[in-house]
Design a protein around this motif. Structure first.
Motif, PDB file in Angstrom:
ATOM      1  N   ARG A 112      46.153  55.670  34.340  1.00 31.54           N
ATOM      2  CA  ARG A 112      44.915  54.891  34.260  1.00 31.54           C
ATOM      3  C   ARG A 112      44.432  54.471  35.640  1.00 31.54           C
ATOM      4  NH1 ARG A 112      47.060  51.818  29.600  1.00 31.54           N
ATOM      5  NH2 ARG A 112      47.445  50.131  31.076  1.00 31.54           N
ATOM      6  N   HIS A 145      42.861  44.595  36.281  1.00 29.02           N
ATOM      7  CA  HIS A 145      41.648  44.519  35.471  1.00 29.02           C
ATOM      8  C   HIS A 145      41.580  45.764  34.598  1.00 29.02           C
ATOM      9  CE1 HIS A 145      40.085  47.303  38.500  1.00 29.02           C
ATOM     10  NE2 HIS A 145      39.120  47.606  37.647  1.00 29.02           N
ATOM     11  N   ASP A 146      41.163  45.584  33.369  1.00 28.75           N
ATOM     12  CA  ASP A 146      40.988  46.706  32.430  1.00 28.75           C
ATOM     13  C   ASP A 146      42.208  47.620  32.366  1.00 28.75           C
ATOM     14  OD1 ASP A 146      38.419  45.724  32.035  1.00 28.75           O
ATOM     15  OD2 ASP A 146      37.551  47.056  33.566  1.00 28.75           O
ATOM     16  N   SER A 174      44.208  46.188  40.227  1.00 31.28           N
ATOM     17  CA  SER A 174      42.990  45.916  40.991  1.00 31.28           C
ATOM     18  C   SER A 174      43.264  46.095  42.475  1.00 31.28           C
ATOM     19  CB  SER A 174      42.496  44.489  40.747  1.00 31.28           C
ATOM     20  OG  SER A 174      42.117  44.309  39.412  1.00 31.28           O
ATOM     21  N   GLU A 230      37.021  43.280  40.190  1.00 22.38           N
ATOM     22  CA  GLU A 230      36.279  43.553  38.953  1.00 22.38           C
ATOM     23  C   GLU A 230      34.869  42.979  38.986  1.00 22.38           C
ATOM     24  OE1 GLU A 230      37.905  39.492  38.617  1.00 22.38           O
ATOM     25  OE2 GLU A 230      38.689  41.422  39.317  1.00 22.38           O
ATOM     26  N   HIS A 266      40.966  55.741  37.546  1.00 22.41           N
ATOM     27  CA  HIS A 266      39.943  54.761  37.925  1.00 22.41           C
ATOM     28  C   HIS A 266      39.508  54.951  39.379  1.00 22.41           C
ATOM     29  CE1 HIS A 266      37.832  50.860  37.985  1.00 22.41           C
ATOM     30  NE2 HIS A 266      38.309  50.759  39.204  1.00 22.41           N
TER      31      HIS A 266
END
Length: 804
Positions: free
Chosen positions: A655, A572-573, A577, A583, A659
């Motif tokens: 990333r 996700h994004d 995940s 998400e 997160h």
């Protein structure tokens, strides 16, 4: 001091080989008892004062590797069964008094406690003043022999400073013990041992035997207590005190002001589980009767520690190296050469306390990476513990309608699932369902350890004999667990938990577990691929034997290939995940919760006490997805994802790390280790901060009370391995030792010795300018060493330097 062993207030910087405490602090006593514990792999004994009893401040506890007992309790109207590592009879009781004064029961004045890591000796010094003002200087030394693992010894020197007269010393064995070391377990059955005989032999040997209430276990202790002055035996009148579960003797001596009296208490411990023992009581009595004096015991014990430290050499020029050695010390006390033949695993909390009931979790994933390159025979013994429980894992898989082997999240004596059914939230007082047994990834940890051990040792006999069988059966389990989803054209693994542990279900569903946990699925894909590699690595005749024994045909192997390439991994994004549907979870108001609760490590308990659930939020207890980047390099993770058909660029690690780092509360000591590792390549300052946090974990009891219940062994091993493999960039793959150092700015050099594929002496030296690998002279094959994409051969007796 923030980092490293704690010095006395106002003292010089601490010796990195000594852990020292000054004064008596009831609030810290439990932590001191754990961190100053002495052991040898057969047993570990907490550093409780010999005159103390379990009273809420002190907790005398001695734990024998693999000695469990099963008991039934009633909780909230439900009957639950737990298997506990037994607190064995207390061997320590020793106290004294002058004339007809009171027996010394502590605490004393001017007390210091010092653990000598180099020699494995705990020394206590104190001044005892009784009600009549008689001052006695006390010095005690304690060991758990690394040379003779069934022997413990306590030497007590008493110096009357302002009196002479009769001195009485009482030495005892106490079988009236329970498992009460963890407050949240105290509502459960705690009595595991009952008296099975006690007495005093004509030569003065005290003995005691107890039997477990829910297993065939018997434990026998025998002790010899002697007094001398300057090596000359002192005449003593002896009075014996014997009752059920208690055997004691009082020695009456003449004390002279200023003249030391030394009392030696030597204890032997045997159990009905010990190999080549016969009757444990007879063995205990014989051992203590034949035992040498304390001086000889301590000398032989120190010699063994010298050998261990030589094989564990690791030096770095920063102020936390003393804590690194403390962590190594406790690892070697929990699992040693004396553990190898005992059929025992690696307890998550060592043999230092009763947290997690002494069970074996996945923490060996953090421990075995260290042992593979230091003590491969110990790593192999841990894997044999798992192999002996392979049939239990097969039965567990069949019980849920699957094939292969499903290893338990918590293991103990026989390999069945020992995870508790309920757990107590002390903030709300409610007992809640415990779903932690759904952490099926523990099987992948076993498989990973099998393959890494094979890579580090090149031991094809191990792979052919036991390793491949475990690896193939775990792969079979994952293939059996994978369900084809025609909507995606991929396979899913449903109803599991990841390492995070907070999320045990979806907030929109009553079904326990989660679907397609990324860590679980990627690692399952890796296991399936390595199982196929193992089949190819085996000699032809052994391959045929094993495939026939397991009933593995080409059709099933082809399915492994397919599943390993088509498991679903959610994103996700632009980040991995944690699980499918992640998400959809809400964002927690972190600012509000940090304002109201300074410590969010147990966010799950906080939310449950508020009538909420952590399942609703993007919040993690510890590293989950990021565990992939702990086990594998970023390059390898990208390769694993691409093999599964997912694009994975260089930015994915950054990333994904960013997160989850912002949403993780580090409720496990393992989390700091993993984050220190993962951040090494992207943010060395942050990596260093997490490394220091991991060093502090038990030393400063960062979780507020958990260290007193037992060390966090995985985190301790992980800190050492951060120096050994992470900051040196050491990897074992493709029959090569690969190096790619990334030293933090606070460390200028790291020097260590390794064992690799028969080589007992590979010296690695890393500094800011170079990496040097040196091999001792031997008849072993040359070693291939790789550095940033290129490799060279280093022959025995030679060295090679790579410029950074």
């Amino acid at each position: 001091m923030r980092h490293g062993p704690v010095p006395a207030r106002g003292s010089a910087p601490p010796d990195p080989w000594r852990l020292r405490y000054q004064g008596f602090d009831p609030a810290e006593e439990g932590v001191r008892e754990v961190l100053c514990a002495v052991g040898n792999g057969y047993l570990v004994s907490r550093a409780a004062a010999p005159e103390s009893r379990a009273d809420g401040v002190h907790y005398p506890g001695t734990y024998l590797a693999g000695c469990y007992d099963r008991a039934v309790s009633v909780v909230g109207g439900r009957t639950v069964e737990n298997e506990d590592l037994v607190n064995c009879p207390n061997w320590l009781p020793l106290t004294f008094r002058a004339e007809d004064g009171e027996w010394f029961a502590g605490p004393a004045s001017a007390e210091t406690l010092e653990l000598d890591l180099r020699a494995g000796v705990l020394t206590r010094r104190a001044l005892v003043v009784d009600r009549d003002g008689r001052r006695t200087r006390l010095t005690q030394r304690r060991i758990a022999s690394q040379a003779q693992p069934h022997l413990l010894a306590l030497e007590t020197e008493l110096v009357p400073e302002n009196w002479s007269g009769r001195l009485e010393v009482r030495s005892a064995l106490d079988g009236d013990v329970s498992n009460t070391g963890v407050a949240r377990y105290r509502g459960l059955t705690s009595r595991h041992l009952v008296p099975d005989g006690q007495g005093v032999d004509p030569d003065g040997t005290l003995w005691l035997q107890v039997a477990a209430t829910g297993s065939p276990l018997r434990i026998a202790l025998a002790t010899r207590t002697r007094a001398h002055r300057a090596g000359t035996t002192l005449p003593a009148a002896r009075t014996d005190e014997v009752r059920a579960g208690w055997a004691a003797q009082v020695l009456a001596l003449e004390a002279v002001q200023g003249s030391p009296v030394t009392v030696e208490k030597t204890v032997s411990v045997y159990t009905s589980r010990d190999p080549a023992t016969g009757a444990p009581l007879r063995a205990a009595r014989t051992a203590v009767q034949q035992a040498p004096g304390f001086g000889d015991l301590a000398r032989d014990h120190a010699l063994r520690w010298t050998e261990l430290w030589r094989r564990c050499r690791i030096d770095a020029d920063f102020d936390g190296i003393g804590t690194v050695r403390l962590h190594l010390f406790h690892l070697l006390q929990t699992y040693s050469e004396h553990s190898v033949d005992l059929d025992v695993g690696v307890p998550a909390r060592g043999l230092h306390g009763e947290a997690y009931r002494g069970h074996v979790f996945w923490d060996e994933l953090f421990v075995l990476q260290l042992l593979n390159l230091r003590f491969p025979e110990l790593a192999r013994a841990v894997l044999r513990y798992r192999h002996r429980r392979l049939d239990a894992a097969r039965q567990a898989a069949r019980a849920v309608g699957l094939r292969g082997a499903m290893y338990p999240w918590q293991s103990a004596s026989d390999g069945r699932e020992e995870s508790q059914q309920l757990h107590l939230n002390p903030l709300s007082g409610r007992w809640l369902p415990d779903r932690s047994n759904l952490q099926r990834h523990v099987g992948s940890a076993v498989a990973y350890n099998v393959w890494q051990h094979y890579q580090a040792t090149g031991d094809l006999d191990f792979l052919a004999g036991t390793g491949a069988e475990m690896l193939l059966e775990i792969a079979r389990f994952w293939s059996s667990s994978a369900v084809y989803d025609p909507r995606r054209g991929r396979y899913s693994i449903r109803g599991v938990l990841g390492p995070d542990e907070y999320h045990d279900g979806y907030p929109w569903s009553d079904r326990p577990g989660l679907d397609d946990n990324a860590y679980t699925n990627v690692l399952a894909s890796w296991v399936l691929a390595r199982a196929l590699d193992a089949v190819e690595a085996l000699p032809d005749y052994r391959r045929d034997e094993l495939l026939e024994r397991l009933g593995l045909g080409q059709g099933e192997l082809d399915r492994w290939q397919e599943v390993s390439r088509r498991l679903h991994v959610p994103f996700h994004d632009g980040v991995l995940s944690q699980f499918d549907g992640y998400e959809r979870l809400a964002e927690l108001d972190w600012a509000d919760y940090r304002r109201r609760y300074p410590d969010l490590r147990r966010l799950d308990r906080i939310l449950e006490a508020e009538g909420d659930t952590v399942n609703r939020y993007k919040a993690s207890k510890q590293a989950d997805v990021l565990m992939l980047f702990y086990l594998f390099s970023a390059h390898e993770v990208r390769g694993l994802l691409r093999r599964l058909g997912y694009p994975a660029g260089h930015e994915l690690l950054h990333r994904t790390t960013d997160h989850y780092l912002r949403r993780t509360v580090h409720g496990s000591t393992l989390s700091a280790v993993v984050h220190a590792w993962v951040l090494t390549r992207s943010d060395r300052r942050a990596s260093w901060r997490f490394f220091r946090d991991a060093l502090d974990g038990d030393l400063t009891d960062v979780q507020g009370g958990t260290t007193a219940e037992g060390i966090h062994l995985g985190a301790m091993a992980g800190t050492v391995d951060l120096l050994q493999r992470c900051y040196t960039g050491l990897e074992i793959r493709q029959d090569t030792i690969w190096l790619d150092p990334r030293l933090p700015s606070a460390i200028g050099r790291v020097n260590l010795d390794l064992r690799y594929r028969g080589h007992w002496g590979i010296a690695l030296s890393v500094d800011r300018r170079s990496v040097e690998v040196s091999l001792r002279e031997s008849r072993q094959e040359p070693v291939r060493v790789g550095f940033r994409g290129s490799s060279t051969i280093v022959r025995p007796g030679r060295s090679h330097r790579f410029a950074l």
